[in-house]
Design an enzyme around this catalytic site. Structure first.
Site, mmCIF file in Angstrom:
data_model
loop_
_atom_site.group_PDB
_atom_site.id
_atom_site.type_symbol
_atom_site.label_atom_id
_atom_site.label_comp_id
_atom_site.label_asym_id
_atom_site.label_seq_id
_atom_site.Cartn_x
_atom_site.Cartn_y
_atom_site.Cartn_z
ATOM 1 N N LYS A 1 5.979 5.495 -1.219
ATOM 2 C CA LYS A 1 6.878 6.260 -0.340
ATOM 3 C C LYS A 1 8.325 6.241 -0.845
ATOM 4 O O LYS A 1 9.145 7.023 -0.377
ATOM 5 C CB LYS A 1 6.802 5.741 1.101
ATOM 6 C CG LYS A 1 5.545 6.230 1.831
ATOM 7 C CD LYS A 1 5.523 5.782 3.282
ATOM 8 C CE LYS A 1 4.268 6.283 3.994
ATOM 9 N NZ LYS A 1 4.143 5.710 5.352
ATOM 10 N N ASP B 1 -4.796 0.136 8.021
ATOM 11 C CA ASP B 1 -3.615 1.007 8.037
ATOM 12 C C ASP B 1 -3.672 1.983 9.213
ATOM 13 O O ASP B 1 -2.704 2.141 9.953
ATOM 14 C CB ASP B 1 -3.543 1.783 6.718
ATOM 15 C CG ASP B 1 -2.243 2.553 6.567
ATOM 16 O OD1 ASP B 1 -1.199 2.069 7.070
ATOM 17 O OD2 ASP B 1 -2.270 3.637 5.951
ATOM 18 N N HIS C 1 2.521 10.198 -2.002
ATOM 19 C CA HIS C 1 2.912 8.780 -2.043
ATOM 20 C C HIS C 1 1.789 7.893 -2.594
ATOM 21 O O HIS C 1 2.065 6.868 -3.211
ATOM 22 C CB HIS C 1 3.394 8.285 -0.671
ATOM 23 C CG HIS C 1 2.306 7.933 0.302
ATOM 24 N ND1 HIS C 1 1.649 8.873 1.069
ATOM 25 C CD2 HIS C 1 1.736 6.732 0.635
ATOM 26 C CE1 HIS C 1 0.753 8.275 1.841
ATOM 27 N NE2 HIS C 1 0.778 6.968 1.593
ATOM 28 N N HIS D 1 -5.792 4.169 -0.730
ATOM 29 C CA HIS D 1 -5.905 3.818 0.695
ATOM 30 C C HIS D 1 -6.036 5.031 1.613
ATOM 31 O O HIS D 1 -6.329 4.880 2.794
ATOM 32 C CB HIS D 1 -4.772 2.895 1.146
ATOM 33 C CG HIS D 1 -3.421 3.533 1.253
ATOM 34 N ND1 HIS D 1 -2.652 3.824 0.146
ATOM 35 C CD2 HIS D 1 -2.688 3.930 2.326
ATOM 36 C CE1 HIS D 1 -1.512 4.356 0.546
ATOM 37 N NE2 HIS D 1 -1.508 4.437 1.876
ATOM 38 N N HIS D 2 -5.815 6.239 1.081
ATOM 39 C CA HIS D 2 -6.043 7.430 1.916
ATOM 40 C C HIS D 2 -7.302 8.200 1.518
ATOM 41 O O HIS D 2 -7.541 9.302 1.995
ATOM 42 C CB HIS D 2 -4.825 8.352 1.898
ATOM 43 C CG HIS D 2 -3.661 7.809 2.675
ATOM 44 N ND1 HIS D 2 -3.690 7.662 4.041
ATOM 45 C CD2 HIS D 2 -2.455 7.334 2.278
ATOM 46 C CE1 HIS D 2 -2.539 7.138 4.457
ATOM 47 N NE2 HIS D 2 -1.776 6.916 3.392
ATOM 48 N N HIS E 1 0.800 -1.234 0.000
ATOM 49 C CA HIS E 1 0.000 0.000 0.000
ATOM 50 C C HIS E 1 0.832 1.283 0.000
ATOM 51 O O HIS E 1 0.445 2.270 -0.599
ATOM 52 C CB HIS E 1 -0.985 0.013 1.185
ATOM 53 C CG HIS E 1 -0.333 0.129 2.522
ATOM 54 N ND1 HIS E 1 0.303 -0.923 3.133
ATOM 55 C CD2 HIS E 1 -0.212 1.179 3.373
ATOM 56 C CE1 HIS E 1 0.780 -0.532 4.300
ATOM 57 N NE2 HIS E 1 0.481 0.753 4.472
ATOM 58 N N ASP E 2 1.996 1.251 0.664
ATOM 59 C CA ASP E 2 2.809 2.474 0.749
ATOM 60 C C ASP E 2 4.030 2.448 -0.156
ATOM 61 O O ASP E 2 4.985 3.182 0.083
ATOM 62 C CB ASP E 2 3.253 2.702 2.203
ATOM 63 C CG ASP E 2 2.222 3.481 3.009
ATOM 64 O OD1 ASP E 2 1.410 4.207 2.395
ATOM 65 O OD2 ASP E 2 2.240 3.367 4.253
HETATM 66 P P1 C2E Z 1 1.369 6.333 8.689
HETATM 67 O O1 C2E Z 1 2.210 6.779 9.832
HETATM 68 O O2 C2E Z 1 1.451 4.897 8.314
HETATM 69 O O3 C2E Z 1 -0.108 6.709 9.031
HETATM 70 C C1 C2E Z 1 -1.156 6.242 8.245
HETATM 71 C C2 C2E Z 1 -2.435 6.960 8.588
HETATM 72 O O4 C2E Z 1 -2.791 6.701 9.927
HETATM 73 C C3 C2E Z 1 -2.332 8.472 8.504
HETATM 74 O O5 C2E Z 1 -2.509 8.916 7.188
HETATM 75 C C4 C2E Z 1 -3.476 8.890 9.409
HETATM 76 O O6 C2E Z 1 -4.709 8.757 8.725
HETATM 77 C C5 C2E Z 1 -3.456 7.840 10.487
HETATM 78 N N1 C2E Z 1 -2.669 8.340 11.642
HETATM 79 C C6 C2E Z 1 -1.380 8.115 11.928
HETATM 80 N N2 C2E Z 1 -1.035 8.720 13.076
HETATM 81 C C7 C2E Z 1 -2.140 9.341 13.526
HETATM 82 C C8 C2E Z 1 -2.435 10.148 14.684
HETATM 83 O O7 C2E Z 1 -1.591 10.422 15.531
HETATM 84 N N3 C2E Z 1 -3.716 10.615 14.829
HETATM 85 C C9 C2E Z 1 -4.668 10.353 13.913
HETATM 86 N N4 C2E Z 1 -5.921 10.791 14.099
HETATM 87 N N5 C2E Z 1 -4.436 9.610 12.789
HETATM 88 C C10 C2E Z 1 -3.184 9.114 12.623
HETATM 89 P P2 C2E Z 1 -1.985 10.347 6.744
HETATM 90 O O8 C2E Z 1 -2.289 11.377 7.767
HETATM 91 O O9 C2E Z 1 -2.490 10.569 5.376
HETATM 92 O O10 C2E Z 1 -0.429 10.185 6.712
HETATM 93 C C11 C2E Z 1 0.210 9.425 5.737
HETATM 94 C C12 C2E Z 1 1.639 9.184 6.111
HETATM 95 O O11 C2E Z 1 2.303 10.460 6.212
HETATM 96 C C13 C2E Z 1 1.835 8.535 7.474
HETATM 97 O O12 C2E Z 1 1.728 7.143 7.378
HETATM 98 C C14 C2E Z 1 3.254 9.003 7.811
HETATM 99 O O13 C2E Z 1 4.215 8.217 7.131
HETATM 100 C C15 C2E Z 1 3.304 10.388 7.229
HETATM 101 N N6 C2E Z 1 3.027 11.424 8.260
HETATM 102 C C16 C2E Z 1 1.814 11.993 8.534
HETATM 103 N N7 C2E Z 1 1.955 12.941 9.485
HETATM 104 C C17 C2E Z 1 3.288 12.960 9.818
HETATM 105 C C18 C2E Z 1 4.077 13.740 10.741
HETATM 106 O O14 C2E Z 1 3.593 14.631 11.455
HETATM 107 N N8 C2E Z 1 5.419 13.491 10.778
HETATM 108 C C19 C2E Z 1 6.008 12.553 9.989
HETATM 109 N N9 C2E Z 1 7.335 12.347 10.100
HETATM 110 N N10 C2E Z 1 5.297 11.794 9.108
HETATM 111 C C20 C2E Z 1 3.957 12.014 9.028
HETATM 112 FE FE FE Z 2 -0.109 5.522 3.114
HETATM 113 FE FE FE Z 3 0.861 2.219 6.131
#
Ligand code: C2E
Ligand code: FE
Ligand code: FE
Ligand code: SIN
Ligand code: SIN
Length: 369
Positions: free
Chosen positions: A233, A313, A258, A284-285, A229-230
């Site tokens: 990236k 996810d 991504h 997936h988003h 799925h990712d």
């Molecule tokens: P990921 O870490 O695998 O997170 C996947 C999805 O899980 C996120 O999609 C979001 O919908 C949910 N998610 C993850 N952490 C949280 C959280 O603390 N609270 C809530 N409510 N939902 C959460 P999203 O937002 O589209 O992010 C996609 C990817 O972008 C993430 O995959 C991560 O790799 C990156 N990312 C997003 N925000 C940050 C950040 O603040 N810092 C960093 N370093 N990466 C980020």
């Molecule tokens: Fe993703």
């Molecule tokens: Fe993921």
């Protein structure tokens, strides 16, 4: 029944046999099918297909009616089956217990009483022994030479179907391994974390699909394709992907690409599995209410596999520590998923998740440390 009718019956059974058997590519299911068809064709009580395991030099079988799902193994030289496998000959006896070759151990395990037994070798296209076919306890009298002929014929059809299934399984395994390795390269932050995340989403998506009542094939599809799925990236710069803090607005906008990258990388694939992986990577988003990215698709416009992926996810992302956030307790993550039903997530998928939560939590607890 006249002889001609009997002959016609058997011909029909043989034709049916080929048709039924060639459709099944899963080895375990195939062996069950073959045994069931054989029982019908030979009018006998039980059939066993033994497969020769060259590594351990054993004959094994999964098809033992009575003790469901258990596996029988015996040294390849033992019993009537062993004699057939090593000497490459047919054995047809009316009274098994009167034969010094008969191995009673299996009857002892199954509580079955073998009377008559007809065993023929199972050979691959090159004439190598792959295993043994055994038919037991013909309903009327001992097995005759007609039965021997039928069993030999069926055995050659079955052998090629079994070879086919084995080849298919090997190819499928190779495909899965490639998928995992490819997926690993995409998220190289912390290789161990990534491996765990991939295993988790694979198990979660399969469990949710099961909870929704999807077919076995669909369950396997999503189990296999979800680790990709990712994959998109790979296109995200390290400075963003590895940033140990919250992303700025522009960085987050970059990060969101991504999904589109993943869709591009996997687009126009010939294999079904990669086509499904492509849908998942691209969508997936997306959110059920239309507020997701990249396309802002809504409801059933989002492919079903991607709607399932979204729940798996986010649940795993919440339960795992990230460089920018702490791990949530699973119960809190579950509440979040449920609270987003109809908003971020498809309510039917959330229902499936809820139904299987007990199993999901076992997976989550298993690999945390
Ligand atoms: P990921 O870490 O695998 O997170 C996947 C999805 O899980 C996120 O999609 C979001 O919908 C949910 N998610 C993850 N952490 C949280 C959280 O603390 N609270 C809530 N409510 N939902 C959460 P999203 O937002 O589209 O992010 C996609 C990817 O972008 C993430 O995959 C991560 O790799 C990156 N990312 C997003 N925000 C940050 C950040 O603040 N810092 C960093 N370093 N990466 C980020
Ligand atoms: Fe993703
Ligand atoms: Fe993921
Ligand atoms: C034998 O091959 O000797 C017996 C195997 C069986 O009972 O299935
Ligand atoms: C379905 O989506 O096929 C049914 C799921 C459910 O029963 O919740």
């Amino acid at each position: 029944m006249t002889e001609t009718e009997k002959l016609r019956n058997r011909l029909n059974l043989l034709l049916q046999f080929g048709e039924v058997v060639y459709k099944e590519t899963r080895l375990g299911k195939l062996l069950e099918l073959i045994a069931a068809q054989l029982k019908k064709a030979l009018d006998c009580d039980r059939c066993t297909v033994f497969i020769l395991d060259k590594k351990t030099d054993e004959l094994w079988s999964k098809v033992a009616q009575g003790i469901q799902d258990s596996e029988i193994r015996m040294p390849s030289g033992k019993g009537i089956a062993g004699e057939v496998a090593t000497k490459d000959r047919i054995i047809n006896i009316g009274d098994a217990y009167g034969s010094p070759q008969f191995n009673r151990e299996i009857d002892l395990i199954t509580g079955y009483r073998t009377r008559s037994i007809l065993a023929v070798p199972l050979k691959d296209a090159g004439g190598n022994i792959m295993g043994v076919f055994e038919a037991m306890n013909k309903n009327a009298g001992p097995f005759d030479s007609d039965d021997e002929g039928v069993l030999q014929l069926i055995s050659s059809i079955a052998a090629s179907a079994i070879e086919n299934a084995r080849l298919y399984e090997r190819l499928y395994q190779a495909q899965l391994e490639t998928i995992y390795r490819l997926a690993m390269t995409a998220e190289y932050r912390d290789q161990e974390d990534t491996a765990v995340h991939l295993k988790h989403v694979s198990a979660y998506t399969a469990l949710i699909a099961e909870g929704m009542g999807l077919s076995e094939q669909e369950i396997e599809n999503i189990r296999s394709a979800s680790p990709l799925h990712d994959i998109g990236k790979v296109g995200i710069p390290d400075a963003i992907l590895l940033k140990p803090a919250k992303l700025s607005e522009t960085e987050y906008a970059e990060m969101k690409k991504h999904a589109g990258y993943g869709g591009k990388i996997l687009s126009d694939a010939a294999s079904d599995l990669l086509r499904i992986a492509c849908e998942i990577a691209e969508s997936h988003h997306e959110k059920f209410d239309g507020t997701g990215y990249p396309a802002g698709l809504k409801g059933e416009q989002i492919p079903l596999y991607a709607r399932i992926m979204a729940v798996a996810d986010v649940f795993d992302a919440l339960c795992m520590p990230r460089v920018y956030k702490q791990a949530w307790p699973p119960e809190k993550a579950r509440e979040f998923i449920v609270s987003e039903s109809g908003k971020a997530f498809d309510p039917e998928v959330v229902k499936g998740f809820e139904r299987m939560y007990h199993e999901i939590i076992k997976v989550a607890a298993g690999n945390k440390q």
